[in-house]
Design an enzyme around this catalytic site. Structure first.
Site, short mmCIF file in Angstrom:
data_model
loop_
_atom_site.label_atom_id
_atom_site.label_comp_id
_atom_site.label_asym_id
_atom_site.label_seq_id
_atom_site.Cartn_x
_atom_site.Cartn_y
_atom_site.Cartn_z
CD GLU A 167 -10.85 2.89 5.00
OE1 GLU A 167 -10.41 3.62 3.90
OE2 GLU A 167 -12.34 2.34 5.04
N GLY A 195 0.86 -1.26 -0.08
CA GLY A 195 -0.07 0.07 -0.03
C GLY A 195 0.64 1.11 0.09
N GLY A 247 -0.89 4.23 0.16
CA GLY A 247 -1.48 5.66 0.24
C GLY A 247 -1.16 6.33 1.83
CG HIS A 259 -19.70 10.81 3.64
ND1 HIS A 259 -20.42 12.18 3.43
CD2 HIS A 259 -19.01 10.41 4.44
CE1 HIS A 259 -19.70 12.35 3.65
NE2 HIS A 259 -18.74 12.43 4.55
NE ARG A 261 -18.27 12.33 8.02
CZ ARG A 261 -17.34 11.64 7.78
NH1 ARG A 261 -16.46 10.76 7.08
NH2 ARG A 261 -16.61 12.33 6.21
N GLY A 264 0.59 3.66 4.17
CA GLY A 264 1.21 2.46 3.68
C GLY A 264 2.66 4.12 3.02
C1 LIG Z 1 -14.45 9.90 -1.78
C2 LIG Z 1 -13.81 10.43 0.04
C3 LIG Z 1 -13.21 10.97 0.42
C4 LIG Z 1 -12.95 11.36 1.68
N1 LIG Z 1 -12.31 12.52 3.03
C5 LIG Z 1 -11.92 12.00 4.05
C6 LIG Z 1 -11.57 13.40 4.67
O1 LIG Z 1 -11.84 14.44 4.29
N2 LIG Z 1 -10.61 13.23 6.13
C7 LIG Z 1 -10.45 12.12 6.25
O2 LIG Z 1 -10.23 11.86 7.00
N3 LIG Z 1 -10.77 10.99 5.46
C8 LIG Z 1 -11.58 10.25 4.58
N4 LIG Z 1 -11.77 9.65 3.96
C9 LIG Z 1 -11.17 7.73 4.43
C10 LIG Z 1 -9.48 8.55 4.25
O3 LIG Z 1 -9.35 9.04 2.84
C11 LIG Z 1 -9.18 6.95 4.04
O4 LIG Z 1 -9.74 6.53 4.87
C12 LIG Z 1 -8.03 6.73 3.77
O5 LIG Z 1 -7.34 7.50 2.75
C13 LIG Z 1 -7.46 4.84 3.45
O6 LIG Z 1 -6.14 5.56 3.46
P1 LIG Z 1 -5.44 3.94 3.50
O7 LIG Z 1 -3.31 4.88 3.60
O8 LIG Z 1 -5.42 3.30 4.67
O9 LIG Z 1 -5.21 3.11 2.58
P2 LIG Z 1 -5.80 4.13 0.92
O10 LIG Z 1 -5.04 5.37 0.30
O11 LIG Z 1 -6.95 3.40 0.20
O12 LIG Z 1 -4.10 2.65 0.17
C14 LIG Z 1 -4.40 1.70 -0.39
C15 LIG Z 1 -3.02 0.92 -1.22
O13 LIG Z 1 -3.02 0.18 -0.76
C16 LIG Z 1 -2.70 -0.50 -2.37
N5 LIG Z 1 -3.67 -1.90 -2.00
C17 LIG Z 1 -4.65 -2.70 -1.75
N6 LIG Z 1 -4.71 -4.48 -2.13
C18 LIG Z 1 -3.99 -4.15 -2.35
C19 LIG Z 1 -3.12 -5.61 -2.45
N7 LIG Z 1 -4.00 -7.04 -2.75
N8 LIG Z 1 -1.80 -5.33 -3.32
C20 LIG Z 1 -1.55 -4.53 -3.80
N9 LIG Z 1 -0.73 -3.56 -3.38
C21 LIG Z 1 -2.54 -3.28 -2.85
C22 LIG Z 1 -3.26 0.20 -2.91
O14 LIG Z 1 -2.49 0.38 -4.61
C23 LIG Z 1 -3.01 1.73 -1.81
O15 LIG Z 1 -2.01 1.58 -2.75
C24 LIG Z 1 -12.22 9.59 1.94
C25 LIG Z 1 -12.45 8.72 1.93
C26 LIG Z 1 -13.66 8.52 0.07
C27 LIG Z 1 -13.74 7.27 -0.47
#
Ligand SMILES: Cc1cc2nc3c(=O)[nH]c(=O)nc-3n(C[C@H](O)[C@H](O)[C@H](O)COP(=O)(O)OP(=O)(O)OC[C@H]3O[C@@H](n4cnc5c(N)ncnc54)[C@H](O)[C@@H]3O)c2cc1C
Ligand code: SF4
Ligand code: FES
Lengths: 257, 666
Positions: free
Chosen positions: B453, B54, B56, B280, B345, B59
């Protein structure tokens, strides 16, 4: 509405591509362009043919993963990403009639090799960033955020440049296949902020060297890039890049490791 | 000990987090934990290999920070660039207890709001730490050049966000997630340049490798060539985001999936609170059957937009501008006068649904199927109206605040929100469930860490706005680098995994078998078709409102659908090439199993809390009714084996620093 799609099909990076034509009926005007491709793929599936490969992820105009050339224009006729283009936007064009043909091709540039059908490899853009598109600060070593005030207009201009989503439309639209708008956007974003000053001159030299090494062309001020940029990154960012470059060369700035 | 309950699951032993040092007060625990942790000498770090899946916020930040420390990091993601991870889409903002507004904010208040907002189903220790490091996140991001909104004096601006009464949210117009992710991405690319991190773009993790009980690597599929590879390491970190796409339609990006955490679950990692889904309230309503995803409109819109529906059902098809003030029902302001349009929410979402269920929804009627499978036409939308704000602040001020969101709304719907009220409806957005982790963010499989997440830890049954970004970055920048040292110091002594260990070849073989089985399918239906069908089941029975009999029905339907998949699906293309149908099929198989577990979890939790509303458990006024006497625990599920019931382990939630209260926003 009924439409014809003329689409670039290419099995992989090493094979030659060609156009194929498909007819579709019953397209609704509030469908997004990518949903039309989804529908086409369901149709191809039903006919026992292989679906068209195309890239998309957020489908909200922010990740930069989608992007195709539609009727000769990067991301199509309105200034948006491909995922945010809707059929009603195409239908607004007076030359668009029932049964019109829409041509869809991948980004065209030597810097972006085609991987399959409409999907290209844009990793060159990441390598430009790797060359210096950042501010070097180790985690945990940052000063209190309010210790460095930033003038609001500077912050706003930096934001305007930082809005670049790295989609590569600017490259696809440029007759020189230059990635100068992309590179300039990063240089402007970081160069306008006080935090970005220490590495400013080294950054521009390093990033431009990488830009050229990736096979992207030089900028001859045609302006197609800014015209198609879905995030309205202004041409000024290239001017700023050139100014910084001039400054760097005058100061004898060398590339850093 | 293991007793079969309801014919659906086994009751297992209790579990607990043992890593948070409880001998010191909550405000000192994190310092204490860091102090107790073993360190790794800088010269030894490059001998240690860490896999981060990941890129994001969680990650990207983790890989960059671990790289900076000198570990040898491999970072995998499925997009073509690390910058495109789904975090990019977050709009509204990120919270931090900086108290820049002098409005009474503090670490304790952020901690308190988050625990209360999560309906008292989050773990105190983890949430306290989150609030504690939140201020450092802002410092870190500003130093990286993240262009947060600023005031004329040059200092950072803040706004307030749903569910809280202080202004602690930092933002960058409607693109906060993008700007934060670009910051993390740039830090990551800096490490790539420095040689400490190697990126694997367009690589999907399809299996976890566990040797002698420890996480030792992953199996990946190169999404361009189809090549399957094994990668070994001393520790594995999953930062793979949420699984909201189990509902097919959600605000998540198309590729978001559960595969990484599901594969880990099948290898023994506990899956906590799978049914906790956040819905949401402010999304653009669905407009047709062909729809591929739903679009979120930032919750910040609720600061100035007023939400209403017509008082009378007969007015629902009228032009909203022609409905006079006295015929409008500003229902949130009416029912919750203290919070009004800014209620959390779950509450805003459920009330919107209630209004539509009553027949007072607006917008075009769309076809939907009720629980019995009957088709009906329903209007699913409520107004979010800016006319009052435009009158009060002027069009320019409104456009400066929300211009890009208005533009996005207009592009998608064709309506101009400056003229006509927006239409919004709730949509699946965020999953609070995820792999179980302890205070160190380590799962119950040693060496497997989970952040962002993908883990369950900080949000309880409901997530307040602007707190997911905070959690992702807190985990990645500030928690993992410290807690992983402790484990990696051990691994230095333990030595490398034997590359000939049978578990490695076995993991790889299971992936190859699965691909082969999928490619052999010669049915008539596409993967998307099955995914849509699964989504309909989940939304109907395990969505905003859940009932005992509905959930049982859903479990039956999911099992049947999965069988149907193996009988009648077809995967086009070839295995050894770029094949999007094959990618989707693999993810869908994991969604089938996860969907069933979500329903079992929802069924066993006979209480309403946060985003989980059990119809059988409500107050006389129709508000969610929690049962702390019975359900004050984290439900951590263990894989029971193929076609075997899962095993439930309970972790008691202990509130010492915050008093448990019924949550009220009235
Ligand atoms: C439209 C929207 C608006 C939002 N607005 C807000 C906000 O204003 N404030 C707030 O706090 N939160 C907000 N959120 C929630 C927040 O954006 C997410 O919860 C957060 O960004 C998740 O981050 P993460 O790093 O956990 O995962 P992600 O950013 O989802 O990253 C996941 C990563 O894992 C990788 N991956 C996944 N599965 C695999 C696999 N099997 N093999 C290899 N790679 C894989 C992907 O390529 C990616 O790089 C929002 C969410 C959405 C959908
Ligand atoms: S400058 Fe504009 S067109 Fe070029 S990559 Fe960035 S967003 Fe795309
Ligand atoms: S799919 Fe993300 S910008 Fe189009």
């Amino acid at each position: 509405m009924n439409i014809k799609l003329k689409i670039w099909r290419q099995k992989n990076q090493n094979s030659k591509g060609h156009f194929e034509e498909y007819s579709m009926t019953g397209i609704e005007e509030h469908m997004s362009f990518l949903e039309v491709l989804d529908l086409l793929n369901e149709q191809l599936f039903a006919e026992g043919k292989e679906p068209v490969a195309f890239d998309s992820d957020c489908r909200e105009g922010i990740c930069g993963q989608c992007g195709v050339v539609i009727n000769g224009q990067a991301h199509g006729p309105i200034r948006s990403t491909t995922c945010q283009l809707h059929m009603r936007h195409l239908a607004e064009d007076p030359s668009f009639k029932d049964g019109s043909t829409i041509t869809i091709e991948p980004w065209r540039s030597t810097g972006f090799p085609v991987l399959k059908d409409l999907i290209v490899d844009r990793s060159a853009l990441d390598r430009i960033v790797q060359a210096g598109g950042y501010i070097s600060v180790n985690t945990g070593a940052a000063p209190e955020a309010h210790s460095v005030p930033v003038q609001k207009d500077k912050a706003d201009a930096a934001f305007e440049a930082a809005a670049c989503i790295g989609c590569g439309a600017c490259v696809a639209a440029c007759p020189n296949a230059s990635a100068m708008l992309f590179t300039g956007a990063k240089i402007s974003h970081l160069g306008l902020l006080p935090q970005g000053q220490p590495e400013r001159l080294a950054r521009v030299v390093n990033m431009l060297n990488q830009h050229d090494a990736e096979g992207f062309g030089g900028c001859t001020n045609i302006g197609e890039c800014a015209a198609v940029c879905p995030k309205s990154v202004p041409l000024e960012v290239i001017t700023r890049l050139n100014r910084d470059l001039g400054h760097a060369l005058w100061k004898g700035q060398k590339t850093t490791a | 000990m293991t007793e079969l309950i309801d014919g659906l699951y086994l009751q297992g032993e209790k579990i607990a987090d043992t890593k948070a040092p409880h001998d010191v007060p909550i405000a000192q625990r994190w310092e204490q934990r860091k102090f107790n942790a073993n360190l790794v000498n800088p010269a030894n770090r490059r001998k240690l290999d860490v896999i981060v899946v990941g890129s994001g916020l969680a990650g990207g930040a983790a890989a960059a920070s671990l790289g900076e420390q000198g570990y040898n990091v491999k970072c995998f993601f499925y997009q073509d660039s690390a910058r495109r991870a789904h975090s990019i889409a977050a709009q509204g903002g990120i919270n931090a207890a900086k108290n820049y507004r002098n409005d009474g904010d503090s670490v304790y208040r952020l901690f308190y709001d988050t625990v209360k907002g999560g309906d008292y189903r989050a773990r105190e220790d983890n949430v306290y730490r989150l609030a504690e490091v939140s201020a450092n996140i802002i410092d870190q991001c500003v130093a990286q050049g993240v262009p947060f909104a600023r005031e004329y004096g040059g200092l950072l601006d803040n706004r307030s966000f749903g569910g809280v009464q202080v202004s602690r949210t930092f933002y960058a117009r409607g693109q906060t997630g993008q700007q934060l992710l670009i910051g993390a991405y740039q830090a990551l690319e800096r490490q790539v340049h420095a040689g400490t991190v190697k990126e694997y773009r367009r690589h999907e993790m399809v299996e976890l490798i566990v040797v002698d009980g420890r996480a030792r690597g992953i199996v990946t599929r190169d999404m361009v060539t189809g090549k399957i590879d094994t990668h070994l390491a001393d520790a594995v970190v999953l930062c793979t985001g949420g699984y909201g796409n189990v509902f097919f339609l959600s605000t998540n990006a198309m590729g978001c999936n559960a595969t990484a955490i599901w594969r880990a679950y099948r290898k023994g990692a506990y899956f906590a609170n799978p049914c906790y889904t956040q819905i949401h309230p402010t999304c653009i309503p669905q407009s047709g059957d062909f729809q591929s995803k739903l679009t979120l409109m930032s919750e910040s819109l609720r600061n100035d937009g007023r939400i209403w529906v017509p008082k009378r059902a007969e007015d629902c098809d009228k032009d909203p501008r022609e409905i006079p003030e006295e015929d409008r029902d500003y229902y949130l302001e009416r029912i919750y006068p203290a919070f009004g349009n800014l209620v959390p929410r779950d509450i805003a979402s459920r009330q919107a649904k209630n209004m539509c269920d009553e027949g007072r929804g607006v917008g075009p009627a769309i076809k939907e199927r009720d629980a019995q499978g009957n088709e009906r036409m329903m209007r699913r939308g409520v107004y979010l109206d800016f006319s009052e704000a435009i009158g009060r602040l002027g069009r320019d001020a409104v456009s400066a605040r929300y211009g890009n969101l208005f533009e996005m709304y207009q592009r998608i719907t064709g309506d101009d929100p400056y003229e006509v009220p927006m239409r919004i409806y709730p949509a699946v957005h965020y999953t609070m469930g995820g792999l179980w982790v302890d205070y160190d963010l380590e799962s119950n499989i040693p060496g497997l860490y989970v952040a962002g997440e993908a883990n369950f830890s900080d949000h309880g049954a409901n997530r307040l706005g602007a707190s997911a970004l905070m959690q992702g970055l807190a985990d990645g920048y500030f928690v993992l680098p410290d807690t992983m040292n402790d484990y990696l110091a051990d691994m230095l002594r333990e030595g490398k995994v034997d590359p000939d260990a049978p578990e490695i070849a076995e993991a790889r073989r299971s992936v190859e078998d699965r691909v082969e089985r999928l490619m052999a399918l010669r049915g008539t239906r596409s993967v998307d078709d099955f995914h849509m069908a699964l989504g309909r089941i989940m939304w109907e029975y395990c969505g905003m409102e859940r009932r005992d009999e509905g959930l049982r029905e859903a479990i039956g339907q999911i099992r049947a659908l999965k069988e149907e998949f193996w009988r009648d699906a077809r995967i086009t293309g070839e295995a050894m090439e770029l094949n999007q149908a094959l990618e989707k099929a693999g993810r869908l198989l994991d969604f089938f199993e996860l969907a069933e577990l979500m329903c079992i979890d929802a069924l066993h939790r006979r209480e309403s809390c946060g985003g989980h509303f059990r119809a059988e458990s409500q107050t006389p006024e129709g508000e969610a009714l929690r049962h702390d006497d019975e359900f004050l625990y984290v439900a951590a599920w263990e894989w029971g084996g193929e076609n075997q019931p899962p095993i439930l382990h309970k972790e008691d939630l202990i509130y010492k620093d915050i008093e448990l209260k019924q949550r009220s926003y009235k």
